[in-house]
Write a protein that holds these residues in place. Structure first.
Motif, PDB file in Angstrom:
ATOM      1  N   GLY A  78      32.450  18.363 -29.836  1.00  0.00           N
ATOM      2  CA  GLY A  78      33.550  17.778 -29.495  1.00  0.00           C
ATOM      3  C   GLY A  78      33.854  16.673 -30.237  1.00  0.00           C
ATOM      4  N   GLU A  79      32.751  15.410 -31.004  1.00  0.00           N
ATOM      5  CA  GLU A  79      32.749  14.621 -31.458  1.00  0.00           C
ATOM      6  C   GLU A  79      33.456  15.023 -33.096  1.00  0.00           C
ATOM      7  OE1 GLU A  79      29.345  12.112 -30.621  1.00  0.00           O
ATOM      8  OE2 GLU A  79      29.451  12.576 -28.200  1.00  0.00           O
ATOM      9  N   ARG A  80      32.593  15.608 -33.272  1.00  0.00           N
ATOM     10  CA  ARG A  80      32.345  15.853 -34.740  1.00  0.00           C
ATOM     11  C   ARG A  80      33.684  16.806 -35.305  1.00  0.00           C
ATOM     12  NH1 ARG A  80      28.341  18.576 -37.729  1.00  0.00           N
ATOM     13  NH2 ARG A  80      30.128  18.930 -39.383  1.00  0.00           N
ATOM     14  N   GLY A  81      34.145  17.347 -34.023  1.00  0.00           N
ATOM     15  CA  GLY A  81      35.809  18.392 -33.829  1.00  0.00           C
ATOM     16  C   GLY A  81      36.792  17.555 -34.241  1.00  0.00           C
ATOM     17  N   ARG A  82      36.573  16.386 -33.223  1.00  0.00           N
ATOM     18  CA  ARG A  82      37.621  15.370 -33.436  1.00  0.00           C
ATOM     19  C   ARG A  82      38.009  14.359 -34.683  1.00  0.00           C
ATOM     20  NH1 ARG A  82      36.170  15.761 -28.172  1.00  0.00           N
ATOM     21  NH2 ARG A  82      35.128  14.268 -27.931  1.00  0.00           N
ATOM     22  N   GLU A  83      36.636  14.340 -34.988  1.00  0.00           N
ATOM     23  CA  GLU A  83      37.234  13.045 -36.496  1.00  0.00           C
ATOM     24  C   GLU A  83      37.722  14.274 -37.138  1.00  0.00           C
ATOM     25  OE1 GLU A  83      32.921  12.549 -37.455  1.00  0.00           O
ATOM     26  OE2 GLU A  83      32.919  11.320 -35.476  1.00  0.00           O
ATOM     27  N   ILE A  84      37.077  15.940 -37.304  1.00  0.00           N
ATOM     28  CA  ILE A  84      37.684  16.501 -38.966  1.00  0.00           C
ATOM     29  C   ILE A  84      39.214  16.681 -38.369  1.00  0.00           C
ATOM     30  CG2 ILE A  84      37.632  19.254 -39.347  1.00  0.00           C
ATOM     31  CD1 ILE A  84      34.266  18.851 -38.440  1.00  0.00           C
ATOM     32  N   ILE A  85      39.183  16.557 -37.214  1.00  0.00           N
ATOM     33  CA  ILE A  85      41.180  16.772 -36.592  1.00  0.00           C
ATOM     34  C   ILE A  85      41.319  15.820 -37.092  1.00  0.00           C
ATOM     35  CG2 ILE A  85      42.889  16.911 -34.644  1.00  0.00           C
ATOM     36  CD1 ILE A  85      40.904  18.772 -33.401  1.00  0.00           C
ATOM     37  N   GLU A  86      41.272  14.878 -37.685  1.00  0.00           N
ATOM     38  CA  GLU A  86      41.650  13.568 -37.721  1.00  0.00           C
ATOM     39  C   GLU A  86      41.613  13.742 -39.280  1.00  0.00           C
ATOM     40  OE1 GLU A  86      43.438  11.038 -36.343  1.00  0.00           O
ATOM     41  OE2 GLU A  86      43.318  12.338 -34.458  1.00  0.00           O
ATOM     42  N   ASP A  87      40.694  14.487 -40.081  1.00  0.00           N
ATOM     43  CA  ASP A  87      40.885  14.071 -41.348  1.00  0.00           C
ATOM     44  C   ASP A  87      41.668  15.305 -42.113  1.00  0.00           C
ATOM     45  OD1 ASP A  87      39.897  13.743 -44.129  1.00  0.00           O
ATOM     46  OD2 ASP A  87      39.306  15.793 -43.881  1.00  0.00           O
ATOM     47  N   ILE A  88      41.800  16.169 -41.541  1.00  0.00           N
ATOM     48  CA  ILE A  88      42.601  17.553 -41.509  1.00  0.00           C
ATOM     49  C   ILE A  88      44.899  16.703 -41.144  1.00  0.00           C
ATOM     50  CG2 ILE A  88      44.205  19.376 -41.128  1.00  0.00           C
ATOM     51  CD1 ILE A  88      40.975  20.598 -39.568  1.00  0.00           C
ATOM     52  N   PHE A  89      44.450  16.115 -40.359  1.00  0.00           N
ATOM     53  CA  PHE A  89      46.149  15.824 -40.132  1.00  0.00           C
ATOM     54  C   PHE A  89      46.496  14.484 -41.358  1.00  0.00           C
ATOM     55  CE2 PHE A  89      46.330  15.986 -35.402  1.00  0.00           C
ATOM     56  CZ  PHE A  89      46.650  17.111 -35.614  1.00  0.00           C
ATOM     57  N   VAL A  94      47.565  21.385 -41.096  1.00  0.00           N
ATOM     58  CA  VAL A  94      47.006  21.799 -39.619  1.00  0.00           C
ATOM     59  C   VAL A  94      45.750  21.975 -38.955  1.00  0.00           C
ATOM     60  CG1 VAL A  94      48.565  23.339 -38.102  1.00  0.00           C
ATOM     61  CG2 VAL A  94      50.193  22.578 -39.567  1.00  0.00           C
ATOM     62  N   PRO A  95      45.450  21.302 -37.753  1.00  0.00           N
ATOM     63  CA  PRO A  95      43.867  21.843 -37.780  1.00  0.00           C
ATOM     64  C   PRO A  95      44.699  23.278 -36.634  1.00  0.00           C
ATOM     65  CG  PRO A  95      44.226  19.897 -37.023  1.00  0.00           C
ATOM     66  CD  PRO A  95      46.003  19.870 -37.444  1.00  0.00           C
ATOM     67  N   ILE A  96      43.752  24.209 -37.037  1.00  0.00           N
ATOM     68  CA  ILE A  96      43.322  25.166 -36.067  1.00  0.00           C
ATOM     69  C   ILE A  96      41.890  26.160 -35.416  1.00  0.00           C
ATOM     70  CG2 ILE A  96      44.045  27.606 -36.414  1.00  0.00           C
ATOM     71  CD1 ILE A  96      45.751  27.676 -38.390  1.00  0.00           C
ATOM     72  N   ILE A  97      42.265  25.534 -34.187  1.00  0.00           N
ATOM     73  CA  ILE A  97      41.048  25.344 -33.483  1.00  0.00           C
ATOM     74  C   ILE A  97      40.396  27.164 -33.612  1.00  0.00           C
ATOM     75  CG2 ILE A  97      39.580  25.411 -31.675  1.00  0.00           C
ATOM     76  CD1 ILE A  97      41.047  22.301 -31.509  1.00  0.00           C
ATOM     77  N   VAL A  98      39.676  28.023 -33.701  1.00  0.00           N
ATOM     78  CA  VAL A  98      39.687  29.829 -33.424  1.00  0.00           C
ATOM     79  C   VAL A  98      38.047  29.618 -32.853  1.00  0.00           C
ATOM     80  CG1 VAL A  98      39.639  31.320 -34.893  1.00  0.00           C
ATOM     81  CG2 VAL A  98      41.342  29.662 -35.241  1.00  0.00           C
ATOM     82  N   GLY A  99      38.590  30.138 -31.513  1.00  0.00           N
ATOM     83  CA  GLY A  99      37.052  30.840 -30.825  1.00  0.00           C
ATOM     84  C   GLY A  99      36.441  31.533 -30.017  1.00  0.00           C
ATOM     85  N   GLY A 100      35.984  32.058 -29.658  1.00  0.00           N
ATOM     86  CA  GLY A 100      34.996  32.458 -27.893  1.00  0.00           C
ATOM     87  C   GLY A 100      34.441  31.448 -27.199  1.00  0.00           C
ATOM     88  N   SER A 101      33.955  30.689 -27.528  1.00  0.00           N
ATOM     89  CA  SER A 101      32.986  29.817 -26.517  1.00  0.00           C
ATOM     90  C   SER A 101      34.252  28.879 -25.660  1.00  0.00           C
ATOM     91  CB  SER A 101      32.200  28.793 -28.381  1.00  0.00           C
ATOM     92  OG  SER A 101      31.516  30.000 -28.691  1.00  0.00           O
ATOM     93  N   GLY A 102      34.240  28.988 -25.110  1.00  0.00           N
ATOM     94  CA  GLY A 102      34.925  28.473 -24.107  1.00  0.00           C
ATOM     95  C   GLY A 102      34.949  27.009 -24.198  1.00  0.00           C
ATOM     96  N   LEU A 103      33.312  26.472 -23.694  1.00  0.00           N
ATOM     97  CA  LEU A 103      33.047  25.552 -23.290  1.00  0.00           C
ATOM     98  C   LEU A 103      32.968  24.344 -24.588  1.00  0.00           C
ATOM     99  CD1 LEU A 103      31.523  23.093 -21.390  1.00  0.00           C
ATOM    100  CD2 LEU A 103      29.304  24.294 -22.602  1.00  0.00           C
ATOM    101  N   TYR A 104      32.962  25.179 -25.703  1.00  0.00           N
ATOM    102  CA  TYR A 104      32.850  24.702 -27.147  1.00  0.00           C
ATOM    103  C   TYR A 104      35.244  24.269 -26.839  1.00  0.00           C
ATOM    104  CZ  TYR A 104      28.366  24.945 -29.059  1.00  0.00           C
ATOM    105  OH  TYR A 104      26.923  25.061 -29.184  1.00  0.00           O
ATOM    106  N   VAL A 105      35.317  24.778 -27.003  1.00  0.00           N
ATOM    107  CA  VAL A 105      36.947  24.559 -26.841  1.00  0.00           C
ATOM    108  C   VAL A 105      37.416  23.284 -25.906  1.00  0.00           C
ATOM    109  CG1 VAL A 105      39.199  25.668 -26.290  1.00  0.00           C
ATOM    110  CG2 VAL A 105      37.600  26.908 -27.974  1.00  0.00           C
ATOM    111  N   LYS A 106      36.754  23.383 -24.944  1.00  0.00           N
ATOM    112  CA  LYS A 106      37.030  23.141 -23.944  1.00  0.00           C
ATOM    113  C   LYS A 106      36.635  21.197 -24.125  1.00  0.00           C
ATOM    114  CE  LYS A 106      36.652  21.517 -18.542  1.00  0.00           C
ATOM    115  NZ  LYS A 106      38.013  20.615 -18.774  1.00  0.00           N
ATOM    116  N   SER A 107      35.274  20.925 -24.553  1.00  0.00           N
ATOM    117  CA  SER A 107      34.914  19.624 -25.491  1.00  0.00           C
ATOM    118  C   SER A 107      35.578  19.115 -26.268  1.00  0.00           C
ATOM    119  CB  SER A 107      33.361  19.743 -25.710  1.00  0.00           C
ATOM    120  OG  SER A 107      32.348  18.692 -26.195  1.00  0.00           O
ATOM    121  N   LEU A 108      35.970  20.637 -26.928  1.00  0.00           N
ATOM    122  CA  LEU A 108      37.178  19.347 -28.376  1.00  0.00           C
ATOM    123  C   LEU A 108      38.368  18.730 -28.276  1.00  0.00           C
ATOM    124  CD1 LEU A 108      37.638  19.532 -31.444  1.00  0.00           C
ATOM    125  CD2 LEU A 108      37.850  21.443 -31.683  1.00  0.00           C
TER     126      LEU A 108
END
Length: 309
Positions: A78-89, A94-108
């Motif tokens: 979640g922490e690293r993902g939010r940094e990457i999202i800012e960088d993509i923006f 457009v940041p696109i989160i893709v996956g089936g790990s629900g806890l990971y999506v929620k954390s992000l």
């Protein structure tokens, strides 16, 4: 106005990778893989990792970044993902989160506090106590120091009970209180789209994919992991598709049992994923089946994303 992130979620074998590549190419997106296993090297077939060609078409994050014996969790993601999202923006993508790990999506997208780093000595002491006095004793201890967490955690979930106690003894505060105090600020909003399959059709796809994984060399992939010195008890390898093949290679189960168990456990995993995602009322579900035109589906997803929540 907050910037908008797109998330494409759903169970295993639902077509998330295929759809996300098309969407990303249409809207200039980059993909953040919210998969707790694709982050590991040498685990390609069993995790249904996007192919090299797909990753060349669209930039991906959190794929092939760690060795199987390295620690990784939803909080770090979640922490690293939010940094990457800012960088993509910042690059106009457009940041696109893709996956089936629900806890990971929620954390992000929602953020949650993981607590301080683990203290192995304290953890061992708590596990010893549980072994000597029983799970109930440590659960009662949690009820005394952090009743709010005890209410949310099942008494049999020893791992979470001990983690909550560990946080309390390390910080002097209940983890339930720290989660409220330390929750990160989220600077974007997320439009979540879920892929909705008829359950029987999804299960058939899962079983077909298991057959394809074995044909493509899943057993050799596991052999290679063993040759590289990775122990089957590693957290990363306690994964559907890997643990069953290790058992087969160890002579604990037959080839037919291995195939049967991978299929059964994959179906069960998909069921758990759906249970998790169904609880999130923000997800907009789109119907998918074997005849779906993924190009048209991509346009529909882009339209949903453009409208926002």
């Amino acid at each position: 106005m907050k910037k908008k992130v797109l998330a494409i979620v759903g169970p295993t074998a639902s077509g998330k990778t295929k759809l996300s590549i098309i969407v990303a190419e249409k809207i200039g997106g980059e993909i953040i893989s919210a998969d707790s296993r694709q982050v590991y090297r040498y685990m390609d077939i069993g995790t249904a990792k996007p192919s090299k060609e797909e990753r060349e078409r669209v930039k991906h994050y959190f794929i092939d970044e760690l060795n199987p014996d390295e620690e990784f969790n939803a909080g770090v993601f979640g922490e690293r993902g939010r940094e990457i999202i800012e960088d993509i923006f910042s690059r106009g993508k457009v940041p696109i989160i893709v996956g089936g790990s629900g806890l990971y999506v929620k954390s992000l997208i929602d953020g949650f506090f993981e607590g301080p780093a683990g203290d192995w000595e304290l953890r061992e002491t708590l596990y010893r106590k549980a072994k000597q006095l029983g799970k109930e004793a440590v659960y009662e201890e949690l009820k005394r120091v952090d009743p709010a967490s005890a209410e949310k955690i099942h008494p049999n979930n020893l791992k979470r009970v001990i983690r909550a106690l560990e946080v309390y003894y390390l910080t002097g505060k209940p983890i339930s209180q720290l989660q409220v105090e330390m929750k990160p600020e989220i600077n974007f909003e997320t439009v979540q789209v879920g892929l909705n399959w008829d359950r029987k059709k999804l299960y058939r796809r899962i079983e077909k994919r298991v057959d394809e994984m074995i044909e493509r060399g899943l057993i050799d992939e596991v052999r290679k992991l063993r040759e590289l010195g990775y122990d089957k008890n590693l957290n990363s390898l306690q994964t559907v598709g890997y643990k069953e093949v290790f058992d087969y290679l160890d002579g604990l189960i037959s080839y037919d049992e291995m195939v049967y168990l991978i299929k059964r456990n994959s179906r069960r995993y998909a069921k758990r994923q759906l249970t998790w995602f169904r609880q999130d009322r923000r997800i907009i579900w789109v119907d998918v089946d074997d005849g779906t035109d993924f190009n048209e589906l991509a346009d529909k997803v882009i339209e949903i994303y453009s409208r926002g929540n």
